[in-house]
Structure formats: C-alpha cells, structure tokens
Design an enzyme around this catalytic site. Structure first.
Site, PDB file in Angstrom:
ATOM      1  N   LYS A 227      -1.773  -4.094  -6.914  1.00 21.04           N
ATOM      2  CA  LYS A 227      -0.411  -3.774  -7.344  1.00 21.04           C
ATOM      3  C   LYS A 227       0.617  -4.643  -6.617  1.00 21.04           C
ATOM      4  O   LYS A 227       1.656  -5.016  -7.199  1.00 21.04           O
ATOM      5  CB  LYS A 227      -0.120  -2.293  -7.088  1.00 21.04           C
ATOM      6  CG  LYS A 227      -0.853  -1.341  -8.021  1.00 21.04           C
ATOM      7  CD  LYS A 227      -0.369  -1.440  -9.451  1.00 21.04           C
ATOM      8  CE  LYS A 227      -0.957  -0.350 -10.330  1.00 21.04           C
ATOM      9  NZ  LYS A 227      -0.468  -0.395 -11.719  1.00 21.04           N
TER      10      LYS A 227
ATOM     11  N   TYR B 108      -6.805  -1.485  -5.151  1.00 20.30           N
ATOM     12  CA  TYR B 108      -5.643  -0.924  -5.849  1.00 20.30           C
ATOM     13  C   TYR B 108      -4.338  -1.350  -5.183  1.00 20.30           C
ATOM     14  O   TYR B 108      -3.437  -1.892  -5.843  1.00 20.30           O
ATOM     15  CB  TYR B 108      -5.761   0.604  -5.873  1.00 20.30           C
ATOM     16  CG  TYR B 108      -4.660   1.307  -6.623  1.00 20.30           C
ATOM     17  CD1 TYR B 108      -4.540   1.176  -8.001  1.00 20.30           C
ATOM     18  CD2 TYR B 108      -3.748   2.116  -5.960  1.00 20.30           C
ATOM     19  CE1 TYR B 108      -3.535   1.832  -8.702  1.00 20.30           C
ATOM     20  CE2 TYR B 108      -2.754   2.784  -6.643  1.00 20.30           C
ATOM     21  CZ  TYR B 108      -2.644   2.637  -8.018  1.00 20.30           C
ATOM     22  OH  TYR B 108      -1.643   3.291  -8.698  1.00 20.30           O
TER      23      TYR B 108
END
Length: 309
Positions: free
Chosen positions: A127, A123
């Site tokens: 990002k 994650y």
C-alpha cells in the site's frame, strides 16, 4: 446507482461474496465482471475506486506475492486506465502504512514505522508503494488522484471468516465459544462503521483535495475493552481467553481526522455502539442461514470456500 451513476464492479472473488451484490444483479446501471486488477483492463469510465486487495491479515498473508502484485501491478494497471480515459482515481490505502506507530494519534504527515520484511509487509509496503505510484502518475502524467487511508472498519456483509477482531468476537460470542484475544489485549484500535466509510470515500472522490486523507473513527478501544463490549451486547456466556500475541501487531491505532474534517467536510456519524448492534444482527442472521461458523485464527489462511458465494 441511486444517484443515477452506472457502476461496473471488477472482483476476483478471493475475499468477495456474490451474495453481497446479489440485490443489484439485473439493475440496468450495474455490471459485474469476474476478473483481476493484475491484468490490464480496457473500458470507458469517469471515476475509479481502486479497493482491490485482501485487507485481513490471515487472507493477505495466505499468498503474500499475490498481495504485493495486487497493490503494485494492480495499481499500475488502474493508473494506466485512468490515464487513458482521463478518469479520476481513488486508492483505498490503509492505516497500516503507519506500521507500529510512534506518533499517536496518527496524522497524514506521519511517515510511519514499518517492518519491511515482517509478515504484514506484503500488505503494508504494498500500500505504501501504491501511494507512491499514485503521486508519481499525478506529477508526471497529470492523473487526477485521491488517496484514502482507511482505519479499522466493520459492518454488515463482512466476511464471517475474515479473521478480524470485530467479526471474530461477534461470531465467537453468538456461538458461545471462547472469545480469543491475542496478547494481553492492551493494544488499541479505532473502529468505524461501514456507512461512514462509504460516505467519506464519496466525499473524497468528489471533492477538490488530492493529498492523503485519514478515514476512521477516533473512538479508541483496547482490544480487551472491545471484547467486553461485544460480550455485553451479545449477552453471551462466552469466556474471554488470551492466546500468544501475533508478530508485528501494532500497539496502538487512532486516526487524526483533522484533514478529513477541514478539507472534505467528513467525520463519523454512526456511534460504535450503534454499528456493533447492527453488525451483531447481521451475523446472527448469517448463523441462522449457514449453521456453525468456525472463526479464522491469526495464521495465514484462504477464505473459506463455502462462505465465498
């Protein structure tokens, strides 16, 4: 839609719930598409809010490769669409790009302190590279981009089983179950109400500032203190228990929102206490409608299928 815009929603329903948009079904300005951003999308739009990606650690760790694909292939597909139709695109990035920060509070100029191979990396790094893609397309192709770094957000319509601290504490407290803190509870978080976030995203999208912007509430709590707040507001007889700490859990998290105030004229308007009361009311109704809800623990898990409609 209340401002007259036509809205097309694309969702693969991994963490989404159809009941969250049920009240818009049939509206002439609303269209729902069950699909996935990892596949190319062809349509005519003026603005793209790219929110796709599980944001709860148990959910994004359930299928880390798919999480990475969503932030990479999905972002490339949305940037390709933005380029083709000359749309402005907003990426919902995250405070997790700062990792376990060594600077407090975190300004947008901080480059972060991230474990590139830890359990949260799918994650966090996904990002981070999504932000890189945004500015590469801006520089090379002239795409009009916006980037929001979102800090912890809560409110009605949260998934009851998302495994995050607000939903878990409230669900546990309302059912009289032990409220679980992972570690000593000294780690801090800053919580913003969902209405403030939506307002911030719209201000960012429709403003002129095109560099990353923190969107969060600087009102900082230790997890232990936050558990006490939920305990008081729910008037529960739950005990508060401690479980082993989770790997790479950030020790502190608090946004510096100087840029948001000065560049897009935004700051939180809803007090945390007020937001918590509204969220407790929502989850109390969820429990009446669905019966017992088993909170999600820290381990990787798929959203409960009986709650995903």
């Amino acid at each position: 839609m209340m401002e007259g815009h036509e809205v097309i929603v694309l969702d693969n329903m991994f963490t989404g719930r159809k009941k969250n948009v049920q009240h818009w079904i049939g509206h002439p300005h609303f269209q729902m598409i069950i699909g996935d951003v990892v596949n190319p999308l062809y349509m005519e739009v003026d603005q793209i809010y790219h929110l796709a990606c599980p944001a709860s650690p148990p959910h994004y760790q359930y299928n880390p490769i798919k999480t990475i694909k969503t932030s990479t292939e999905g972002t490339l597909n949305m940037l390709g669409l933005a380029k083709r139709v000359k749309a402005r695109m907003l990426l919902t990035s995250t405070s997790e790009i700062y990792g376990d920060p060594e600077v407090h509070p975190q300004p947008e100029t901080y480059w972060g302190h991230v474990n590139a191979i830890g359990p949260r990396a799918c994650y966090d790094e996904g990002k981070r590279v999504a932000e890189t893609m945004m500015y590469a397309y801006k520089k090379q192709e002239g795409v009009d981009v916006r980037v929001a770094r979102i800090f912890n957000t809560f409110g009605p319509r949260m998934h009851p089983n998302d495994g995050r601290v607000v939903s878990n504490f409230i669900i546990q407290a309302l059912q009289g179950k032990p409220m679980t803190i992972y570690g000593e509870g000294a780690q801090t978080r800053s919580f913003q109400y969902v209405d403030d976030l939506v307002n911030g995203l719209m201000k960012l999208m429709n403003g002129d500032y095109d560099m990353p912007v923190n969107l969060g509430n600087p009102d900082e709590y230790t997890i232990k203190d936050f558990a006490t707040v939920i305990h008081k507001f729910t008037d529960t007889n739950s005990t508060i228990i401690h479980m082993p700490a989770t790997e790479d859990d950030p020790r502190q998290r608090k946004p510096d929102i100087t840029i948001a105030k000065s560049k897009i004229g935004w700051q939180p308007q809803v007090a945390v206490d007020e937001g918590i009361r509204k969220t407790i009311d929502y989850f109390r109704k969820e429990l009446m409608d669905t019966g017992e809800i088993i909170p999600t623990g820290p381990d990787a898990s798929r959203p409960k299928p009986d709650m995903a409609n």
